[in-house]
Scaffold this active site. Sequence first.
Site, PDB file in Angstrom:
ATOM      1  N   ARG A 121      26.023 -32.129   4.564  1.00  0.00           N
ATOM      2  CA  ARG A 121      25.055 -32.342   3.743  1.00  0.00           C
ATOM      3  C   ARG A 121      24.227 -31.072   3.201  1.00  0.00           C
ATOM      4  NH1 ARG A 121      24.783 -37.317   6.988  1.00  0.00           N
ATOM      5  NH2 ARG A 121      25.638 -38.937   6.002  1.00  0.00           N
ATOM      6  N   LYS A 143      25.778 -23.501 -10.559  1.00  0.00           N
ATOM      7  CA  LYS A 143      27.013 -24.225 -10.980  1.00  0.00           C
ATOM      8  C   LYS A 143      28.104 -23.956  -9.898  1.00  0.00           C
ATOM      9  CE  LYS A 143      26.331 -25.589 -15.698  1.00  0.00           C
ATOM     10  NZ  LYS A 143      26.855 -25.510 -17.111  1.00  0.00           N
ATOM     11  N   GLU A 185      31.940 -12.433 -21.082  1.00  0.00           N
ATOM     12  CA  GLU A 185      30.572 -12.974 -20.911  1.00  0.00           C
ATOM     13  C   GLU A 185      29.314 -12.271 -21.075  1.00  0.00           C
ATOM     14  OE1 GLU A 185      30.347 -16.374 -20.130  1.00  0.00           O
ATOM     15  OE2 GLU A 185      32.091 -17.114 -18.866  1.00  0.00           O
ATOM     16  N   LYS A 227      20.287 -14.857 -18.528  1.00  0.00           N
ATOM     17  CA  LYS A 227      20.522 -16.043 -17.485  1.00  0.00           C
ATOM     18  C   LYS A 227      19.717 -16.829 -16.736  1.00  0.00           C
ATOM     19  CE  LYS A 227      24.215 -18.766 -15.442  1.00  0.00           C
ATOM     20  NZ  LYS A 227      25.795 -18.823 -15.029  1.00  0.00           N
ATOM     21  N   GLU A 237      20.669 -28.525 -17.060  1.00  0.00           N
ATOM     22  CA  GLU A 237      21.130 -28.808 -18.616  1.00  0.00           C
ATOM     23  C   GLU A 237      20.416 -30.132 -19.206  1.00  0.00           C
ATOM     24  OE1 GLU A 237      25.462 -28.526 -19.730  1.00  0.00           O
ATOM     25  OE2 GLU A 237      25.498 -26.582 -18.756  1.00  0.00           O
ATOM     26  N   ARG A 242      20.265 -24.860 -21.406  1.00  0.00           N
ATOM     27  CA  ARG A 242      21.163 -24.137 -20.527  1.00  0.00           C
ATOM     28  C   ARG A 242      22.496 -24.475 -21.262  1.00  0.00           C
ATOM     29  NH1 ARG A 242      21.931 -24.067 -14.030  1.00  0.00           N
ATOM     30  NH2 ARG A 242      23.963 -22.766 -13.993  1.00  0.00           N
ATOM     31  N   ASN A 246      27.458 -22.267 -22.587  1.00  0.00           N
ATOM     32  CA  ASN A 246      28.587 -22.726 -22.686  1.00  0.00           C
ATOM     33  C   ASN A 246      29.394 -22.300 -23.966  1.00  0.00           C
ATOM     34  OD1 ASN A 246      28.811 -24.284 -20.250  1.00  0.00           O
ATOM     35  ND2 ASN A 246      27.614 -25.731 -21.264  1.00  0.00           N
ATOM     36  N   HIS A 249      33.340 -22.140 -24.337  1.00  0.00           N
ATOM     37  CA  HIS A 249      33.643 -22.701 -23.326  1.00  0.00           C
ATOM     38  C   HIS A 249      34.516 -24.014 -23.646  1.00  0.00           C
ATOM     39  CE1 HIS A 249      31.682 -19.947 -21.003  1.00  0.00           C
ATOM     40  NE2 HIS A 249      31.702 -20.145 -20.209  1.00  0.00           N
ATOM     41  N   HIS A 253      38.239 -23.632 -22.620  1.00  0.00           N
ATOM     42  CA  HIS A 253      38.603 -24.377 -21.250  1.00  0.00           C
ATOM     43  C   HIS A 253      39.950 -25.307 -21.993  1.00  0.00           C
ATOM     44  CE1 HIS A 253      34.536 -24.840 -18.871  1.00  0.00           C
ATOM     45  NE2 HIS A 253      35.420 -23.553 -18.772  1.00  0.00           N
ATOM     46  N   HIS A 267      40.108 -16.654 -17.184  1.00  0.00           N
ATOM     47  CA  HIS A 267      38.833 -17.505 -17.863  1.00  0.00           C
ATOM     48  C   HIS A 267      38.133 -16.839 -18.832  1.00  0.00           C
ATOM     49  CE1 HIS A 267      35.443 -20.352 -18.114  1.00  0.00           C
ATOM     50  NE2 HIS A 267      34.558 -19.200 -17.682  1.00  0.00           N
TER      51      HIS A 267
END
Length: 369
Positions: A121, A143, A185, A227, A237, A242, A246, A249, A253, A267
């Site tokens: 956990r 993330k 990036e 960032k 987000e 935030r 993206n 992206h 993606h 990527h």
Amino acid sequence: MAIVRVALDARSYDIVIEQGALDRAAGHLGSYARGGRMVVVTDANVAKAQLPRLENSLRSTGVAVQAIILPAGEQTKSWRHLEQLLDQLLALEVERGDHVVALGGGVIGDLVGFAASILKRGCHFIQVPTTLLAQVDSSVGGKTAINASAGKNLIGSFYQPSLVLIDPSTLDSLPHRETRAGYAEVVKYGLIDDPEFFAWCEAEGHRLLTGDRDAREFAIERSVRAKAAIVADDERETSGRRALLNLGHTFGHALEADTGFSDLLLHGEGVAAGMALAFRYSARLGLCPPEDAHRVTAHLKSVGLPHDLGSAHVKADGAALVAHMLHDKKMAAGTLPFLLARGIGKTFLSKDIVLDDVAAFLDKDRAAS
């Protein structure tokens, strides 16, 4: 040495940027070791290039390193390798109070962060990113994720590290293609809301790509500060701020999915092509000056990054690419938000885009390229 604080109340942490930090890892990481040992997760490539530097420093102060070495590549962000990693961490009797070190690029950082978030956990973890993409983006902000057959990063959690330790010298051992992919990036931060930084990229980005130490450190710190500020303002987000991170992206993606999340399109390369497409689509909609879209495409092309479907090795038509987008984790009530631009440094989130129009744009853009 530069230190950037990610201000998240009880979850706040520092990003330390220091040339040669891996060779002085004990000074940065030693206080996080428990019971005289530290567990480090890395991949086969980084294990050869960088792990000995970290091990030698920690061992010099009596800290034993227990290394878990996973295969390199995007395919490692999978259920299979997550299960394998968790089993190995349990076999090493990692406890909730321990810190697991993620030494590697975005794949290792994402996978280890997710594993740490669910092991017993939640145990602690530290990011030691070794690629430019991970240093300026994926190691910061919490993330974590693995990929699913339906798409990229669809299974994960928000889980902040205890520390991010960035050593720009690790970039010396990277293949040029990997550094160039990470550079996409860097460019992103200029396109979001910092036109002066994009102008710096146009004028000085080649210095970063050819190994200039000052250019690297400047770009990493500028990107990380940008960032960190966004993450502190919108950690999960929820406000939409935030989401600006993206940019490129949603398109990117879909391009990665079409190329099988393989080495055919890294990527960062997908993000580069995605940003160029986002700016050209914004120009098509009359939102963005065409000359700004041209500047973005021209700069990405000048440094050898993909800037259209052809250079991204994408074969699918617009409808097929849009079908990939329907699996995007940002889908809400059947609507897919898009990051578009009113110009360089003027990115915004649009929630009223018609996907059939996106498909038509992609087909037309391919024909024109």
